[in-house]
Structure formats: C-alpha cells, structure tokens
Design a protein around this motif. Structure first.
Motif, PDB file in Angstrom:
ATOM      1  N   ALA A  46      -3.100  -4.662  -3.557  1.00  0.00           N
ATOM      2  CA  ALA A  46      -1.991  -3.720  -3.757  1.00  0.00           C
ATOM      3  C   ALA A  46      -2.024  -2.607  -2.710  1.00  0.00           C
ATOM      4  N   LEU A  47      -3.194  -2.046  -2.439  1.00  0.00           N
ATOM      5  CA  LEU A  47      -3.291  -1.016  -1.408  1.00  0.00           C
ATOM      6  C   LEU A  47      -2.890  -1.576  -0.048  1.00  0.00           C
ATOM      7  N   HIS A  48      -3.324  -2.789   0.239  1.00  0.00           N
ATOM      8  CA  HIS A  48      -2.997  -3.434   1.511  1.00  0.00           C
ATOM      9  C   HIS A  48      -1.484  -3.642   1.633  1.00  0.00           C
ATOM     10  N   GLU A  49      -0.851  -4.073   0.551  1.00  0.00           N
ATOM     11  CA  GLU A  49       0.591  -4.321   0.581  1.00  0.00           C
ATOM     12  C   GLU A  49       1.378  -3.028   0.754  1.00  0.00           C
ATOM     13  N   VAL A  50       0.977  -1.989   0.042  1.00  0.00           N
ATOM     14  CA  VAL A  50       1.701  -0.720   0.141  1.00  0.00           C
ATOM     15  C   VAL A  50       1.537  -0.111   1.529  1.00  0.00           C
ATOM     16  N   ILE A  51       0.326  -0.152   2.075  1.00  0.00           N
ATOM     17  CA  ILE A  51       0.094   0.401   3.411  1.00  0.00           C
ATOM     18  C   ILE A  51       0.933  -0.352   4.446  1.00  0.00           C
ATOM     19  N   GLY A  52       0.978  -1.662   4.313  1.00  0.00           N
ATOM     20  CA  GLY A  52       1.734  -2.463   5.265  1.00  0.00           C
ATOM     21  C   GLY A  52       3.226  -2.348   5.108  1.00  0.00           C
ATOM     22  N   GLY A  53       3.688  -2.123   3.889  1.00  0.00           N
ATOM     23  CA  GLY A  53       5.128  -2.119   3.645  1.00  0.00           C
ATOM     24  C   GLY A  53       5.782  -0.769   3.712  1.00  0.00           C
ATOM     25  N   ASP A  54       4.994   0.325   3.584  1.00  0.00           N
ATOM     26  CA  ASP A  54       5.583   1.658   3.531  1.00  0.00           C
ATOM     27  C   ASP A  54       5.316   2.482   4.786  1.00  0.00           C
ATOM     28  N   GLY A  55       4.908   1.839   5.854  1.00  0.00           N
ATOM     29  CA  GLY A  55       4.706   2.557   7.112  1.00  0.00           C
ATOM     30  C   GLY A  55       3.576   3.550   7.070  1.00  0.00           C
ATOM     31  N   LEU A  56       2.516   3.259   6.318  1.00  0.00           N
ATOM     32  CA  LEU A  56       1.374   4.174   6.202  1.00  0.00           C
ATOM     33  C   LEU A  56       0.273   3.754   7.171  1.00  0.00           C
ATOM     34  N   ALA A  57       0.623   3.673   8.421  1.00  0.00           N
ATOM     35  CA  ALA A  57      -0.298   3.126   9.417  1.00  0.00           C
ATOM     36  C   ALA A  57      -1.518   4.013   9.647  1.00  0.00           C
ATOM     37  N   ASP A  58      -1.445   5.284   9.237  1.00  0.00           N
ATOM     38  CA  ASP A  58      -2.590   6.166   9.431  1.00  0.00           C
ATOM     39  C   ASP A  58      -3.701   5.908   8.423  1.00  0.00           C
ATOM     40  N   PHE A  59      -3.414   5.105   7.407  1.00  0.00           N
ATOM     41  CA  PHE A  59      -4.458   4.649   6.483  1.00  0.00           C
ATOM     42  C   PHE A  59      -5.031   3.333   6.987  1.00  0.00           C
TER      43      PHE A  59
END
Length: 448
Positions: A46-59
């Motif tokens: 879930a964390l991987h999907e949210v980071i990849g889908g919501d433009g959270l590239a700094d994580f």
C-alpha cells in the motif's frame, strides 16, 4: 492505481497509507518491517502504491525482514519476501537474530531483538523511521491482555501507541492500528498476492493466540479516544512532576505529599508510579496490587516507610522521598571503551585503558554529605547512600556517567513523551527525539 479498481475495504487500506505519508514533517526514507504475513505485506504494498501513484517521489521505501532463526522455514520465507520486493522494485534486506536463545521469556527476547535489528537496519539505510503493520485486531488483543493485569483506568488500557521511540534513537510507527486484518487481506487478494501464515499464530500456548480466538467475532476500534485521553493525562502528569518533584544527586526524588496522597486521581497516580519505576530502575510500572498498597500507605499521611518495586517510599512531614532499596545491587566489570547500565539507573562509560569494577559505594560519607548539602534530610541521605554506585575506580577524565530512565529508554510510547521529557529534565538529561510526523494523537488521528 485508480481508486475505482479497489473495493471499499481495500481502499480503506490505501487511504490509511496516504494519510500516514501526508503526516510527515518532511519526506525521507522509510524502513518497513516485513515478515511475509498479510499485515506487513499489505502495508508495504500500500505504501509503495501510494508513493508511486501520488507523486511522492521524495519518499523511498526499504523492506527489512528479521529472521529470528526459531523455525526451519524462516530463511526460506525471508528469501520469498526478497523476491516479492524485487518484483516491485523495493530494496530488501535481511537481519538475522544470532546467538543463544533464552529458554524462558522467548517472546519478549525475540521482540527486543527484532526492534534492535530493525533499528540497526534503519541506521544503515538512513531511514527516518521504521514502520510496522500492527492492526486493529492486534490492538484489541493487546487491550484485553492488559485488562486482566491493570486497574480499570490504567494507562495501558489505551492500547498500543501509533508511535514508539526505540532505544532513544529511532521512531517505530504503526499506521494501520485502525485497519482490520480482513481489509488488508482483501487488498492483497485484489492484487493477486499471497502471504505466509506463522504457525505460532495458532499455538494456544501463547496468551495472545487464546485472546485472538476469543475475539474472532468482534470488529471495530477498541480504543476510540483512549489514546488521546492518555496523551492528555500524560501532559497533566508531566506538569505535576515539574511542579512537585525534586531530584537529589540522581539518587533520591522528593515528591510533594499533595500529589503522592492523591493516587485515586489517574494523573497523580501516573506521576507517582512513573517516578517509582525510574527510581527502581524498572522497565514497567508496578502491578495493580502493589499500586493499591502504595496508595493506601500514602493516604494514611503518617511518617513511615514501605517498599515497592525495589524502591523505598519514605513518608515524612517534609515530603515523600523515593530511593532505591539497598538489596540485589549489582557488581559489574566494564571493559575499556565499553559502556554498561548499572542497576537499571546509570549508564557508565569506561573511556580508560583498563577494565573497572562498579559495585555499591563503600565510602558512603561522601555521598551523604553531598545529599545533605543539596537539601536532603540526613536520615534519608544515609539510607539512600547504601544504594549508590561506587565510581571511585573511574577517573574523571576516563569515564562518563548518565542517568538511565529504564521505564522509557528502550520503549517510549508517544503517549508518554511529555512526561518522559519532563522526568529527563528533572535528571538533567536532554529531551527525547521528537517523532517525524505531525498530529500524532490529535483529534485528527486514528484514535478519534
């Protein structure tokens, strides 16, 4: 991945992951503890999907599997987690618990080893926190287990905190404490992912398993509002410590009788019991029966002494004095360049070139004189000096001595950060590290 691809249960999982990531003060690397079970695998995905889908590239994410070496299948399971991570492009490391395993208290020892290995992995990967996948199911089990050992309004009945500072160095965060295990499994099933079942999860020899089976039909949050209440109580108890407690030479605490006598009040009780635990070098608050005896003793408002949790509680007109009971005091050898904790109360660092032995002080007159000069009654000073460490073998340039707060130094729940900081200040120590997230345990948190 678009939200419409998920069921409402699975979307709940993704929403929790997104809310968690949005709570950080600043982005960074996150170490996710992954065993291969449904909860931890669902958290990582879930964390991987949210980071990849919501433009959270700094994580960024890194997964860590701790192999306790207690089952022959564990090494293979760690390799399978590594393969799963490789498919999703997530770095993965394994840390193994090596050495002899205790015959008794195995689960507690394994827990501490797991967190120690995760903390080391976090340092190696420069992660700003560790996250674990404790769920609402785990929370309910924890509260029921504690209920049988606690008073009705005990602090522990608020359950697990969503943040715990381990070993004063790394925050362990739990973003799924209000998520049901069934929702996580629904999410994994929709993603076509399987998971491992740890056989210990069905072994009724363990209390948690028995509780889990008894609670199998229950759902819903078990601690609505309780975490926020505990945080607020901790703040009030912290204020009591600031106003009514005084420390003498890191050996004695004087507490105003107005607080000590009022242990029917939960804030006063937390302040008193926390100070008793720290004075005794204990990692846990005293049990409910001992707490009742202590409350009854203090309510009498009569000069006298009792012991609780290795601590003498000395009631006098000038105050209630807490000091270590003069029994079962250790004698340790500290090698050159090493540090050891003496009696759960002092960390001693030997910077010299030779080993030193630290036991109970022999020249008590010097300790007594310092305590009296600081304002402590002579009779109290003489009794407390019997439990002081002997630091005479340590040269002033070759040693460092720091007070230890055993109650908080290994596992500090976010609930108790305020009172822990206040007691640290009482003993002349720096505050504990702040959590890397905003709004932990506020009305917008998982505890409302």
């Amino acid at each position: 991945m678009p939200a419409e691809r998920h069921s409402s249960a699975a979307q709940t999982v993704l929403d929790a992951a997104g809310q968690f990531l949005s709570s950080f003060k600043k982005p960074g690397a996150i170490l996710v503890a992954v065993s291969g079970g449904s909860d931890s695998k669902g958290l990582l995905l879930a964390l991987h999907e949210v980071i990849g889908g919501d433009g959270l590239a700094d994580f960024s994410l890194c997964a860590c599997t701790v192999d306790h070496g207690l089952r022959p299948e564990s090494a293979g399971e760690a390799r399978a987690v590594a393969a799963f991570c490789a498919v999703h492009g997530i770095p993965h490391i394994v840390r193994t618990w090596v050495g002899d395993k205790p015959q008794t208290g195995l689960q507690a020892a394994a827990r501490e080893a797991r967190y120690r290995l995760l903390a080391e992995a976090a340092e190696d990967t420069r992660a700003i926190c560790v996250v674990t996948a404790h769920t609402a199911n785990d929370q309910r089990e924890t509260i029921v287990m504690r209920a049988g050992r606690s008073q009705p309004d005990a602090a522990g009945l608020s359950g697990m905190a969503d943040g715990v500072l381990f070993d004063r160095r790394i925050w362990v965060l739990r973003p799924f404490l209000c998520i049901e295990r069934d929702a996580i499994r629904s999410y994994l099933a929709e993603e076509g992912e399987a998971w491992f079942e740890d056989p210990s999860n069905t072994n009724r020899r363990f209390e948690r398993v028995r509780i889990r089976e008894d609670l199998a039909e229950r759902t819903g949050s078990a601690n609505t509002g309780a975490g926020l209440e505990r945080l607020q109580s901790s703040g009030r108890a912290a204020d009591l410590v600031s106003r009514y407690a005084k420390e003498f030479e890191r050996l004695i605490i004087r507490l105003d009788p107005a607080v000590a006598e009022n242990m029917d009040n939960s804030d006063c009780r937390q302040a008193v019991l926390s100070l008793v635990a720290i004075t005794g070098g204990k990692t846990h608050l005293t049990g409910k029966e001992t707490a009742r005896r202590l409350a009854a003793f203090l309510k009498r408002r009569e000069d006298g002494r009792m012991t609780a949790g290795r601590v003498v509680i000395d009631y006098r007109r000038t105050g209630v004095y807490l000091y270590r009971e003069a029994r079962e005091l250790p004698d340790i050898v500290i090698g050159p360049g090493d540090s050891e904790i003496w009696d759960g109360r002092f960390r001693i660092i030997n910077r010299g070139r030779s080993p030193v032995r630290v036991g109970v002080v022999q020249n008590r007159a010097e300790v007594v004189a310092r305590l009296i000069a600081a304002g402590c009654p002579e009779a109290v000073a003489k009794r407390a000096a019997h439990a002081a460490p002997d630091l005479s073998a340590l040269g002033s340039d070759s040693a460092a001595v720091e007070p230890v707060l055993s109650l908080y130094d290994t596992f500090l729940p976010r609930f108790d950060l305020m009172i822990a900081d206040r007691i640290a200040g009482l003993f002349g120590r720096e505050p504990y590290a702040a959590a890397p997230v905003h709004d932990v345990l506020t009305e917008k948190s998982a505890y409302t």
